[in-house]
Design a protein around this motif. Structure first.
Motif, PDB file in Angstrom:
ATOM      1  N   ARG A 137       0.842  -1.191   0.000  1.00 27.87           N
ATOM      2  CA  ARG A 137       0.000   0.000   0.000  1.00 27.87           C
ATOM      3  C   ARG A 137       0.881   1.245   0.000  1.00 27.87           C
ATOM      4  NH1 ARG A 137      -4.868  -2.013   0.571  1.00 27.87           N
ATOM      5  NH2 ARG A 137      -5.058  -4.029   1.615  1.00 27.87           N
ATOM      6  N   GLY A 138       0.286   2.355  -0.391  1.00 30.33           N
ATOM      7  CA  GLY A 138       1.040   3.593  -0.489  1.00 30.33           C
ATOM      8  C   GLY A 138       1.214   4.256   0.868  1.00 30.33           C
ATOM      9  N   LEU A 139       2.247   5.080   0.950  1.00 27.35           N
ATOM     10  CA  LEU A 139       2.491   5.900   2.130  1.00 27.35           C
ATOM     11  C   LEU A 139       3.121   7.198   1.644  1.00 27.35           C
ATOM     12  CD1 LEU A 139       2.224   5.858   5.235  1.00 27.35           C
ATOM     13  CD2 LEU A 139       4.592   5.117   5.335  1.00 27.35           C
ATOM     14  N   GLY A 140       2.576   8.322   2.097  1.00 31.48           N
ATOM     15  CA  GLY A 140       3.081   9.602   1.635  1.00 31.48           C
ATOM     16  C   GLY A 140       2.720   9.848   0.181  1.00 31.48           C
ATOM     17  N   HIS A 141       3.681  10.388  -0.596  1.00 31.86           N
ATOM     18  CA  HIS A 141       3.359  10.798  -1.968  1.00 31.86           C
ATOM     19  C   HIS A 141       3.451   9.664  -2.974  1.00 31.86           C
ATOM     20  CE1 HIS A 141       7.754  10.948  -2.417  1.00 31.86           C
ATOM     21  NE2 HIS A 141       7.546  10.908  -3.715  1.00 31.86           N
ATOM     22  N   THR A 142       3.924   8.469  -2.568  1.00 33.68           N
ATOM     23  CA  THR A 142       4.010   7.348  -3.500  1.00 33.68           C
ATOM     24  C   THR A 142       2.789   6.458  -3.340  1.00 33.68           C
ATOM     25  OG1 THR A 142       5.333   6.086  -1.907  1.00 33.68           O
ATOM     26  CG2 THR A 142       6.517   7.340  -3.575  1.00 33.68           C
ATOM     27  N   GLY A 143       2.161   6.140  -4.442  1.00 28.17           N
ATOM     28  CA  GLY A 143       0.935   5.347  -4.411  1.00 28.17           C
ATOM     29  C   GLY A 143       1.219   3.867  -4.246  1.00 28.17           C
ATOM     30  N   GLY A 144       0.242   3.150  -3.693  1.00 22.15           N
ATOM     31  CA  GLY A 144       0.371   1.713  -3.498  1.00 22.15           C
ATOM     32  C   GLY A 144      -0.481   0.959  -4.515  1.00 22.15           C
ATOM     33  N   THR A 145       0.082  -0.118  -5.072  1.00 23.94           N
ATOM     34  CA  THR A 145      -0.633  -0.906  -6.078  1.00 23.94           C
ATOM     35  C   THR A 145      -1.952  -1.449  -5.535  1.00 23.94           C
ATOM     36  OG1 THR A 145       1.435  -1.496  -7.171  1.00 23.94           O
ATOM     37  CG2 THR A 145      -0.450  -2.913  -7.589  1.00 23.94           C
ATOM     38  N   LEU A 146      -1.956  -1.908  -4.292  1.00 24.35           N
ATOM     39  CA  LEU A 146      -3.184  -2.464  -3.720  1.00 24.35           C
ATOM     40  C   LEU A 146      -4.262  -1.398  -3.576  1.00 24.35           C
ATOM     41  CD1 LEU A 146      -1.738  -4.881  -1.001  1.00 24.35           C
ATOM     42  CD2 LEU A 146      -2.264  -5.344  -3.406  1.00 24.35           C
ATOM     43  N   ASP A 147      -3.862  -0.178  -3.195  1.00 22.50           N
ATOM     44  CA  ASP A 147      -4.826   0.919  -3.087  1.00 22.50           C
ATOM     45  C   ASP A 147      -5.475   1.198  -4.438  1.00 22.50           C
ATOM     46  OD1 ASP A 147      -4.208   1.380  -0.357  1.00 22.50           O
ATOM     47  OD2 ASP A 147      -2.463   2.553  -0.949  1.00 22.50           O
ATOM     48  N   LYS A 148      -4.674   1.183  -5.480  1.00 27.42           N
ATOM     49  CA  LYS A 148      -5.208   1.443  -6.820  1.00 27.42           C
ATOM     50  C   LYS A 148      -6.259   0.383  -7.169  1.00 27.42           C
ATOM     51  CE  LYS A 148      -0.532   2.841  -8.232  1.00 27.42           C
ATOM     52  NZ  LYS A 148      -0.421   4.212  -7.769  1.00 27.42           N
ATOM     53  N   LEU A 149      -5.897  -0.888  -7.007  1.00 25.83           N
ATOM     54  CA  LEU A 149      -6.800  -1.966  -7.400  1.00 25.83           C
ATOM     55  C   LEU A 149      -8.046  -2.027  -6.532  1.00 25.83           C
ATOM     56  CD1 LEU A 149      -4.147  -4.661  -8.280  1.00 25.83           C
ATOM     57  CD2 LEU A 149      -5.822  -3.702  -9.855  1.00 25.83           C
ATOM     58  N   GLU A 150      -7.933  -1.613  -5.277  1.00 22.66           N
ATOM     59  CA  GLU A 150      -9.108  -1.639  -4.403  1.00 22.66           C
ATOM     60  C   GLU A 150     -10.146  -0.587  -4.791  1.00 22.66           C
ATOM     61  OE1 GLU A 150      -7.606  -3.727  -0.264  1.00 22.66           O
ATOM     62  OE2 GLU A 150      -7.443  -1.546  -0.434  1.00 22.66           O
ATOM     63  N   SER A 151      -9.798   0.303  -5.721  1.00 26.40           N
ATOM     64  CA  SER A 151     -10.805   1.226  -6.228  1.00 26.40           C
ATOM     65  C   SER A 151     -11.767   0.528  -7.191  1.00 26.40           C
ATOM     66  CB  SER A 151     -10.142   2.429  -6.908  1.00 26.40           C
ATOM     67  OG  SER A 151      -9.480   2.050  -8.097  1.00 26.40           O
ATOM     68  N   ILE A 152     -11.429  -0.689  -7.620  1.00 23.38           N
ATOM     69  CA  ILE A 152     -12.322  -1.479  -8.473  1.00 23.38           C
ATOM     70  C   ILE A 152     -13.351  -2.173  -7.580  1.00 23.38           C
ATOM     71  CG2 ILE A 152     -12.468  -3.399 -10.111  1.00 23.38           C
ATOM     72  CD1 ILE A 152      -9.535  -2.810 -10.850  1.00 23.38           C
ATOM     73  N   PRO A 153     -14.643  -1.919  -7.771  1.00 20.99           N
ATOM     74  CA  PRO A 153     -15.663  -2.514  -6.894  1.00 20.99           C
ATOM     75  C   PRO A 153     -15.526  -4.030  -6.776  1.00 20.99           C
ATOM     76  CG  PRO A 153     -16.662  -0.835  -8.277  1.00 20.99           C
ATOM     77  CD  PRO A 153     -15.246  -0.997  -8.759  1.00 20.99           C
ATOM     78  N   GLY A 154     -15.470  -4.508  -5.528  1.00 19.28           N
ATOM     79  CA  GLY A 154     -15.427  -5.939  -5.250  1.00 19.28           C
ATOM     80  C   GLY A 154     -14.046  -6.550  -5.170  1.00 19.28           C
ATOM     81  N   TRP A 155     -13.040  -5.881  -5.735  1.00 15.27           N
ATOM     82  CA  TRP A 155     -11.701  -6.486  -5.789  1.00 15.27           C
ATOM     83  C   TRP A 155     -11.107  -6.609  -4.388  1.00 15.27           C
ATOM     84  CZ3 TRP A 155      -6.639  -5.484  -4.497  1.00 15.27           C
ATOM     85  CH2 TRP A 155      -5.666  -6.269  -5.125  1.00 15.27           C
ATOM     86  N   ARG A 156     -10.479  -7.737  -4.124  1.00 13.53           N
ATOM     87  CA  ARG A 156      -9.884  -7.968  -2.805  1.00 13.53           C
ATOM     88  C   ARG A 156      -8.389  -8.276  -2.934  1.00 13.53           C
ATOM     89  NH1 ARG A 156     -13.106 -12.415  -3.993  1.00 13.53           N
ATOM     90  NH2 ARG A 156     -11.930 -14.376  -4.195  1.00 13.53           N
ATOM     91  N   ALA A 157      -7.639  -7.728  -1.975  1.00  9.49           N
ATOM     92  CA  ALA A 157      -6.182  -7.867  -1.996  1.00  9.49           C
ATOM     93  C   ALA A 157      -5.702  -9.146  -1.329  1.00  9.49           C
ATOM     94  CB  ALA A 157      -5.544  -6.664  -1.298  1.00  9.49           C
ATOM     95  N   ASP A 158      -6.479  -9.668  -0.381  1.00 14.84           N
ATOM     96  CA  ASP A 158      -6.045 -10.846   0.379  1.00 14.84           C
ATOM     97  C   ASP A 158      -6.414 -12.120  -0.373  1.00 14.84           C
ATOM     98  OD1 ASP A 158      -4.981  -9.357   2.515  1.00 14.84           O
ATOM     99  OD2 ASP A 158      -6.979  -9.086   3.354  1.00 14.84           O
ATOM    100  N   VAL A 159      -5.398 -12.902  -0.711  1.00  9.79           N
ATOM    101  CA  VAL A 159      -5.595 -14.149  -1.439  1.00  9.79           C
ATOM    102  C   VAL A 159      -4.870 -15.250  -0.671  1.00  9.79           C
ATOM    103  CG1 VAL A 159      -5.241 -15.366  -3.614  1.00  9.79           C
ATOM    104  CG2 VAL A 159      -5.731 -12.910  -3.639  1.00  9.79           C
ATOM    105  N   ALA A 160      -5.583 -16.289  -0.301  1.00 19.63           N
ATOM    106  CA  ALA A 160      -4.976 -17.410   0.423  1.00 19.63           C
ATOM    107  C   ALA A 160      -3.954 -18.116  -0.466  1.00 19.63           C
ATOM    108  CB  ALA A 160      -6.058 -18.393   0.861  1.00 19.63           C
ATOM    109  N   PRO A 161      -2.929 -18.737   0.139  1.00 19.38           N
ATOM    110  CA  PRO A 161      -1.877 -19.367  -0.674  1.00 19.38           C
ATOM    111  C   PRO A 161      -2.391 -20.378  -1.697  1.00 19.38           C
ATOM    112  CG  PRO A 161      -1.170 -19.198   1.607  1.00 19.38           C
ATOM    113  CD  PRO A 161      -2.602 -18.766   1.583  1.00 19.38           C
ATOM    114  N   ASP A 162      -3.357 -21.230  -1.317  1.00 20.46           N
ATOM    115  CA  ASP A 162      -3.856 -22.218  -2.276  1.00 20.46           C
ATOM    116  C   ASP A 162      -4.638 -21.554  -3.403  1.00 20.46           C
ATOM    117  OD1 ASP A 162      -5.862 -21.459  -0.527  1.00 20.46           O
ATOM    118  OD2 ASP A 162      -6.797 -23.446  -0.425  1.00 20.46           O
ATOM    119  N   ALA A 163      -5.377 -20.475  -3.066  1.00 20.12           N
ATOM    120  CA  ALA A 163      -6.109 -19.730  -4.092  1.00 20.12           C
ATOM    121  C   ALA A 163      -5.143 -19.002  -5.019  1.00 20.12           C
ATOM    122  CB  ALA A 163      -7.073 -18.735  -3.444  1.00 20.12           C
TER     123      ALA A 163
END
Length: 428
Positions: free
Chosen positions: A115-141
């Motif tokens: 995730r981003g901190l300060g002026h640099t953006g985080g990839t997960l923050d960007k993708l979480e702007s997509i409705p429904g998208w989740r960042a947490d994925v279990a190892p088998d998934a």
């Protein structure tokens, strides 16, 4: 494990002595388990900042941090794995089009992001702007998605290199963030623990980057490439200019929209250039040196993989992205050539508009950010829009405007403009 005394090791490094592997192994293990105090590890970090480390010491520190936690493996996938890491910048959304692009060639791309901190953006923050998208994925998934789709962008588990997480928190509060041995071991311990067979590093330099100085960025890139090789990971690095924002958007949903434009065969020239360059590096290291990533953008294969990747993580690739409630357009006061556009200032503006966070626990405003309408080298007429600020709260515009005051220059028409080279060097 042989026991040592933390004070002795701090003094040894303070005085410039090279530490042995057994000493470093003990120090990292004892710190992770709480037997070495935070104050002692802070003193050790400062000694490293001031005295440096040899290649052997950096390697031993990296491997000790890997050994503090779990290791992932993708040996059962039946596909070669390749990953990318960027040291971060302003408008750097490259992971979004890059992962599905490379995966469209049958290569597995396990992209563990942050995730981003300060002026640099985080990839997960960007993708979480997509409705429904989740960042947490279990190892088998994650394994299943890599087999079926080829790409996954998700959060790293807490079990990877826990010593690094603990040490990073100290560096951030003790003025030792800039120590190249600690930066390199921090990045590479996590990447090696992830288990990828190949890794491409996008090491940025310039005022909008973590490394402002090209020579220090080169030193960092070389150090990390050496660490990758020492660990048996095929590794290369591109040194890229971050003095100007990358692309035309800064902010989470804005950057997702731009990434989709690239996957659809359009988008800004600099984003396309860097995406294709990194894709070629990743594919070459994965054993496909003749692959043509530009063709995969043009014929829709990369877009198809993107859509399947988003759906696999619960997202709706057709859903409308968040839009800020308020906008403020800044227009050119004179006609001429835009010659300067300082990345750091525009990154800070995006942060002040709500696109970033000051603390890890803060939330971000997905629609907030900055949309650029011109880049250095473009000719503008008085009254043309230069950039648009996006925020949910219009009271944020004033401080964002303060951040970019003096951060762009319009020179008289006919002024010669020499564009910077986006990709300055390659290290392998």
């Amino acid at each position: 494990m042989e026991r040592f005394d933390a004070v002795d090791l701090i003094i040894a490094k303070r005085d410039g002595r090279e530490l042995h592997r057994a000493e470093i192994d003990w120090l990292v293990d004892a710190f992770t388990r709480g037997f070495v105090a935070d104050s002692q590890m802070s003193a050790f970090a400062m000694a490293v900042l001031l005295k440096g480390m040899t290649r052997a010491e950096i390697r031993d520190l990296t491997f000790a941090m890997i050994d503090s936690g779990e290791r992932m493996t993708f040996t059962g996938l039946g596909k070669r794995t390749t990953d990318k890491h960027s040291t971060g910048g302003v408008g750097d959304k490259i992971t979004l089009p890059l992962a599905p692009l490379v995966a469209s060639f049958g290569v597995a791309v396990p992209q563990l992001s942050g995730r981003g901190l300060g002026h640099t953006g985080g990839t997960l923050d960007k993708l979480e702007s997509i409705p429904g998208w989740r960042a947490d994925v279990a190892p088998d998934a994650m394994i299943a998605q890599l087999q079926e789709v080829g790409a996954v962008i998700c959060a790293a588990g807490a079990g990877l290199a826990p010593a690094d997480k603990k040490l990073y928190a100290l560096r951030d509060t003790t003025g030792t963030v800039e120590a190249i041995p600690l930066i390199a071991s921090s990045i590479m311990s996590k990447k090696i623990a992830e288990g990828t067979a190949a890794l491409v590093l996008d090491v940025k330099f310039g005022e909008g980057a973590f490394m402002k100085n090209f020579a220090r960025a080169t030193e960092l890139a070389r150090t990390m490439v050496d660490l990758g090789k020492d660990a048996g990971v095929a590794t290369s690095a591109l040194l890229t200019d971050m003095s100007v924002p990358l692309g035309l958007t800064i902010g989470n949903a804005l950057e997702v929209r731009e990434s989709v434009e690239v996957l659809a065969g359009g988008g800004p020239a600099d984003v396309i250039e860097l995406t294709l360059a990194l894709a070629r590096e990743m594919l070459s290291l994965a054993g496909l040196p003749d692959a043509d990533p530009a063709a995969a953008l043009a014929d829709g294969r990369a877009m198809d993989t993107w859509r399947r990747m988003i759906v696999a993580q619960g997202g709706d690739p057709d859903a409308a992205l968040p839009v800020a409630k308020e906008t403020h357009v800044v227009r050119a006061e004179v006609s001429g050539v835009l010659t300067e556009q300082h990345a750091l200032a525009f990154g800070i503006a995006g942060w002040r508009l709500g696109a970033g966070r000051a603390r890890q626990e803060d939330s971000v405003v997905f629609g907030a950010g900055v949309e650029l309408h011109a880049k250095p080298g473009d000719t503008v007429a008085a009254g043309d829009p230069l950039f648009t600020l996006h925020a949910d709260d219009g009271s944020r515009f004033e401080r964002a405007l303060e951040a970019v005051d003096g951060a762009y220059t319009i020179a008289p028409e006919g002024t010669h403009f020499a564009p910077r080279k986006l990709i300055a060097d390659r290290i392998s």
